[in-house]
Scaffold this active site. Structure first.
Site, PDB file in Angstrom:
ATOM      1  CB  CYS B 102      66.258  -6.335  60.318  1.00  0.00           C
ATOM      2  SG  CYS B 102      65.605  -4.512  60.287  1.00  0.00           S
ATOM      3  N   GLY B 103      66.643  -6.304  56.619  1.00  0.00           N
ATOM      4  CA  GLY B 103      66.930  -4.748  55.392  1.00  0.00           C
ATOM      5  C   GLY B 103      67.204  -4.434  55.052  1.00  0.00           C
TER       6      GLY B 103
END
Lengths: 391, 104
Positions: B102-103
């Site tokens: 994530c990210g």
């Protein structure tokens, strides 16, 4: 032969504390080597001793977290696993759950799954600009069908500590069980579920409890009944095809993670010897040093309250004009500093902060960080921000 | 899906190639122009080629320290070289898949 300790400045302790105390690791090996048999199974003395060890850890955790029955300390793999156990074992069709936008996916995804399965509905209360939930919002969100309130004790993104005692009073008044996610707080903040009116807390062993990954659990109050959602061997009542319904077996199936449980015991011993409060004060002092250092830098934005007494050692930052993933890569590759970038498995927190899809750079301090490491982190961010501006 | 450098290509919602094998140098040049680089210079190509070769050989993007050593530049310098930075610039132009963490 011992592996060499990674040569990094580790500021990702909210993901897992690292390194673990050498005392914990050595104790795990020693005790597991001597007593690592299946607890409670088999009629030999060593199995009985292993069972006593497990019961002793239940007793200690119950006392540590203010529970009212050691048999209601349930072992699970981690906080996510424990939250799944308690949420899915408690809600009933047509029910409603109150939670918040501060939550980790460990709460959001089970709730969303139950909603999409048509079993329940839920509402998420917001947090304010400083990163706190208002107990009055919890009160307003509870309705007649509400079966649970599920909240984090401390945000994994902002580190903000929620007013759980006040929320517990609201839940008690409304007669709705309060489930607490203590993934970030267990082992660093004092927790007293009986005093606070918390019906169940989920904890993990590998963060501030300083144990290994793969162990966590629930502490349930006697007032809450949780249905079994997984079934199997418990070592007792083997003639019955119905899963054992007495606690803790009701919520445990299969051989326990005894190595992890020994790690929890060793972690509790370590905390007791060092003093949990002194660890908290030290981490807060480091977080304050980090916050103040970063706050002075141009083009660096910080999030959440600056009241360091109301947060854990977690600081979320961004550099204007740079994506957090790149800042994290540079911190790692050029400066040897490990942080966690992105959404931190808490997408709604970033949505509300306006950090959208890219998220932020999270620094989280642990018991073994030093002032010098914090200063190096501040200096690294300063250099990155200045280099980008010059470029 | 969009047409790029003479072929139909699938991109994900962040603009990363879904199938890295569809990548071509012409595609990288066109994507570079879209991100504000009018002409890919030798330094850009050095980064892009290293990323691609590493990925094709190892099945993953290089570690940060491997990228730094392989290119002989700091990550700060690589980041500043591409308007989109490392992830949304260098990695995207090299046609590597969008990292799943994530990210990242």
């Amino acid at each position: 032969m011992r592996e060499k300790l990674a040569e990094i400045i580790y500021l990702d302790n909210a993901a897992t504390t690292f390194p673990k105390p050498r005392e914990v690791l050595e104790r795990m090996i020693d005790v597991y080597a001597a007593k690592g048999v299946s607890p409670g199974r088999g009629g030999y003395d060593c199995a009985q001793e292993a069972d006593e060890l497990v019961s002793g850890v239940r007793q200690r955790l119950c006392q540590f977290f203010g529970g009212d029955d050691p048999d209601r300390v349930i072992f699970a793999s981690n906080a996510t696993d424990a939250l799944n156990l308690v949420i899915q074992g408690t809600v009933k069709p047509g029910g409603h759950v109150v939670s918040s936008q501060l939550e980790h996916n460990s709460v959001l995804r089970p709730l969303q799954h139950l909603r999409e399965s048509g079993l329940i509905d839920y509402d998420l209360i917001p947090f304010d600009g400083q990163g706190f939930i208002d107990p009055d919002d919890v009160s307003r969100a509870i309705r007649s069908q509400t079966q649970l309130v599920v909240l984090t004790h401390a945000s994994n993104v902002l580190g903000t500590i929620q007013p759980i005692e006040a929320i517990g009073a609201v839940c008690r008044e409304k007669g709705v069980p309060l489930i607490l996610d203590t993934a970030q707080s267990a082992g660093v903040l004092p927790i007293d579920i009986s005093k606070w009116g918390v019906s169940a807390m989920a904890f993990t062993g590998h963060k501030s409890l300083l144990g290994p990954t793969g162990i966590g659990g629930l502490v349930l109050s006697r007032s809450l009944e949780v249905q079994s959602t997984r079934f199997g061997g418990t070592g007792i009542d083997s003639q019955e095809l119905i899963h054992t319904q007495t606690y803790p077996h009701r919520l445990e199936a299969g051989t326990l993670n005894i190595l992890g449980i020994i790690g929890l015991m060793a972690g509790l011993d370590y905390l007791s010897a060092q003093g949990m409060e002194s660890i908290l004060l030290r981490e807060r002092a480091l977080a304050q040093r980090l916050w103040e250092g970063l706050a002075e830098l141009k083009r660096v934005k910080l999030y959440g309250t600056d009241r360091l007494d109301r947060r854990l050692g977690v600081v979320l930052a961004n550099i204007e004009g740079m994506i957090p993933a790149d800042v994290g890569a540079i911190l790692d590759g050029d400066f040897g500093i490990a942080t966690r970038v992105g959404l931190h498995c808490a997408p709604l927190v970033h949505q509300r902060l306006g950090t959208g899809r890219a998220g932020g750079v999270r620094f989280s301090v642990g018991p073994f960080n030093t002032e010098n490491e914090i200063d190096q982190a501040v200096e690294a961010i300063k250099k990155i921000a200045e280099f980008r501006r010059a470029g | 899906m969009r047409s790029l450098a003479g072929r139909d290509v699938f991109f994900d919602s962040e603009g990363f190639l879904v199938d890295p094998s569809q990548w071509s140098e012409e595609m990288a040049e066109q994507l570079a122009r879209e991100t504000g680089i009018s002409f890919l210079e030798e330094t850009h190509w050095r980064v892009i080629r290293f990323l691609r070769e590493y990925y094709l050989q190892n099945g993953r993007a290089p570690l940060h320290r491997e990228l730094k050593k392989g290119i002989g530049m700091t990550l700060m310098e690589i980041e500043a070289l591409f308007p989109g930075g490392i992830k949304m610039g260098a990695r995207l132009l090299a046609g590597l898949p969008n990292p799943k963490t994530c990210g990242m």
